[in-house]
Design a protein around this motif. Sequence first.
Motif, PDB file in Angstrom:
ATOM      1  N   ILE A  59       9.724 -11.912  10.566  1.00 28.03           N
ATOM      2  CA  ILE A  59      10.439 -11.557  11.794  1.00 28.03           C
ATOM      3  C   ILE A  59      10.603 -10.040  11.841  1.00 28.03           C
ATOM      4  O   ILE A  59      10.729  -9.383  10.802  1.00 28.03           O
ATOM      5  N   ASN A  60      10.571  -9.507  13.027  1.00 26.53           N
ATOM      6  CA  ASN A  60      10.812  -8.081  13.257  1.00 26.53           C
ATOM      7  C   ASN A  60      12.116  -7.931  14.027  1.00 26.53           C
ATOM      8  O   ASN A  60      12.542  -8.835  14.743  1.00 26.53           O
ATOM      9  N   PHE A  61      12.732  -6.765  13.885  1.00 26.27           N
ATOM     10  CA  PHE A  61      13.963  -6.453  14.611  1.00 26.27           C
ATOM     11  C   PHE A  61      13.759  -5.157  15.368  1.00 26.27           C
ATOM     12  O   PHE A  61      13.182  -4.207  14.850  1.00 26.27           O
ATOM     13  N   GLY A  62      14.233  -5.132  16.605  1.00 29.19           N
ATOM     14  CA  GLY A  62      14.069  -3.944  17.431  1.00 29.19           C
ATOM     15  C   GLY A  62      15.179  -3.834  18.450  1.00 29.19           C
ATOM     16  O   GLY A  62      16.243  -4.443  18.314  1.00 29.19           O
ATOM     17  N   ALA A  63      14.911  -3.085  19.513  1.00 27.89           N
ATOM     18  CA  ALA A  63      15.924  -2.792  20.531  1.00 27.89           C
ATOM     19  C   ALA A  63      16.128  -3.930  21.520  1.00 27.89           C
ATOM     20  O   ALA A  63      17.088  -3.911  22.291  1.00 27.89           O
ATOM     21  N   ARG A  64      15.224  -4.936  21.494  1.00 28.75           N
ATOM     22  CA  ARG A  64      15.360  -6.061  22.427  1.00 28.75           C
ATOM     23  C   ARG A  64      14.651  -7.288  21.854  1.00 28.75           C
ATOM     24  O   ARG A  64      13.845  -7.186  20.930  1.00 28.75           O
ATOM     25  N   ASP A  65      14.964  -8.443  22.413  1.00 28.91           N
ATOM     26  CA  ASP A  65      14.247  -9.663  22.062  1.00 28.91           C
ATOM     27  C   ASP A  65      12.832  -9.580  22.612  1.00 28.91           C
ATOM     28  O   ASP A  65      12.616  -9.111  23.726  1.00 28.91           O
ATOM     29  N   ASP A  66      11.878 -10.029  21.806  1.00 30.90           N
ATOM     30  CA  ASP A  66      10.478 -10.020  22.205  1.00 30.90           C
ATOM     31  C   ASP A  66       9.759 -11.058  21.345  1.00 30.90           C
ATOM     32  O   ASP A  66      10.368 -11.649  20.454  1.00 30.90           O
ATOM     33  N   ILE A  72      18.183  -6.228  17.157  1.00 34.45           N
ATOM     34  CA  ILE A  72      18.962  -5.903  15.953  1.00 34.45           C
ATOM     35  C   ILE A  72      20.443  -5.700  16.264  1.00 34.45           C
ATOM     36  O   ILE A  72      21.295  -5.980  15.421  1.00 34.45           O
ATOM     37  N   THR A  73      20.767  -5.261  17.458  1.00 31.30           N
ATOM     38  CA  THR A  73      22.191  -5.051  17.775  1.00 31.30           C
ATOM     39  C   THR A  73      22.940  -6.373  17.886  1.00 31.30           C
ATOM     40  O   THR A  73      24.164  -6.391  17.835  1.00 31.30           O
ATOM     41  N   ASN A  74      22.212  -7.472  18.006  1.00 31.68           N
ATOM     42  CA  ASN A  74      22.830  -8.795  18.109  1.00 31.68           C
ATOM     43  C   ASN A  74      22.728  -9.605  16.816  1.00 31.68           C
ATOM     44  O   ASN A  74      23.097 -10.766  16.777  1.00 31.68           O
ATOM     45  N   TYR A  75      22.252  -8.988  15.750  1.00 35.57           N
ATOM     46  CA  TYR A  75      22.037  -9.674  14.469  1.00 35.57           C
ATOM     47  C   TYR A  75      23.339 -10.220  13.892  1.00 35.57           C
ATOM     48  O   TYR A  75      24.360  -9.548  13.886  1.00 35.57           O
ATOM     49  N   LYS A  76      23.273 -11.458  13.371  1.00 37.65           N
ATOM     50  CA  LYS A  76      24.428 -12.056  12.699  1.00 37.65           C
ATOM     51  C   LYS A  76      24.082 -12.586  11.310  1.00 37.65           C
ATOM     52  O   LYS A  76      24.837 -12.389  10.372  1.00 37.65           O
ATOM     53  N   TYR A  77      22.931 -13.283  11.170  1.00 34.77           N
ATOM     54  CA  TYR A  77      22.690 -14.047   9.947  1.00 34.77           C
ATOM     55  C   TYR A  77      21.203 -14.334   9.780  1.00 34.77           C
ATOM     56  O   TYR A  77      20.506 -14.614  10.753  1.00 34.77           O
ATOM     57  N   PHE A  78      20.747 -14.267   8.518  1.00 42.74           N
ATOM     58  CA  PHE A  78      19.369 -14.621   8.192  1.00 42.74           C
ATOM     59  C   PHE A  78      19.361 -15.390   6.876  1.00 42.74           C
ATOM     60  O   PHE A  78      20.007 -14.992   5.907  1.00 42.74           O
ATOM     61  N   ARG A  79      18.635 -16.508   6.855  1.00 43.47           N
ATOM     62  CA  ARG A  79      18.462 -17.292   5.629  1.00 43.47           C
ATOM     63  C   ARG A  79      16.999 -17.667   5.511  1.00 43.47           C
ATOM     64  O   ARG A  79      16.350 -18.019   6.494  1.00 43.47           O
ATOM     65  N   ILE A  80      16.489 -17.575   4.273  1.00 37.29           N
ATOM     66  CA  ILE A  80      15.112 -17.994   4.010  1.00 37.29           C
ATOM     67  C   ILE A  80      15.112 -18.896   2.792  1.00 37.29           C
ATOM     68  O   ILE A  80      15.843 -18.652   1.826  1.00 37.29           O
ATOM     69  N   LYS A  81      14.305 -19.964   2.847  1.00 36.07           N
ATOM     70  CA  LYS A  81      14.168 -20.868   1.704  1.00 36.07           C
ATOM     71  C   LYS A  81      12.697 -20.998   1.350  1.00 36.07           C
ATOM     72  O   LYS A  81      11.848 -21.206   2.217  1.00 36.07           O
TER      73      LYS A  81
END
Length: 153
Positions: A59-66, A72-81
Amino acid sequence: MATTVTAADLTVTITESYSLNGVDYGNTMNKTFTSNGEVYQRIMTIAADAERASWTDIINFGARDDAGQADITNYKYFRIKNLDDANFLELRVTGTADSFFVKIKAGETFLLMDNEIDAVASSTTIGTLTDITQISANADTDAIDIEFVCVTV
């Protein structure tokens, strides 16, 4: 555009339970992330590259959803298994200036509950925290499957 999505809370619960010599140890921790309106969840294959010249973007993070990118300004949580039963996963978390790497063994999970990192190879103090820009991975020996969840506002 008026949305019909109703934001909801995400509650993450981690329970540790351990008994040693007849004595129980452990704890339960809860963290609630409020007012979330988007979730990315996917199972995907990560290729193995012994030379580590080619990483699989998760996943990439930037200035908007795409496509393939979260705001990224709306980021809360990330989990990977790591869903593999034998091989480990090499996870690369890249920030604006630095990257750090984590080994995730077969069947194990890794969490990121914040969107800022600092990775300095030769420092004993924390530097400037910067936003995560990308999460990518490489498989140990053979291709492996992973599951990830990313929650944003």
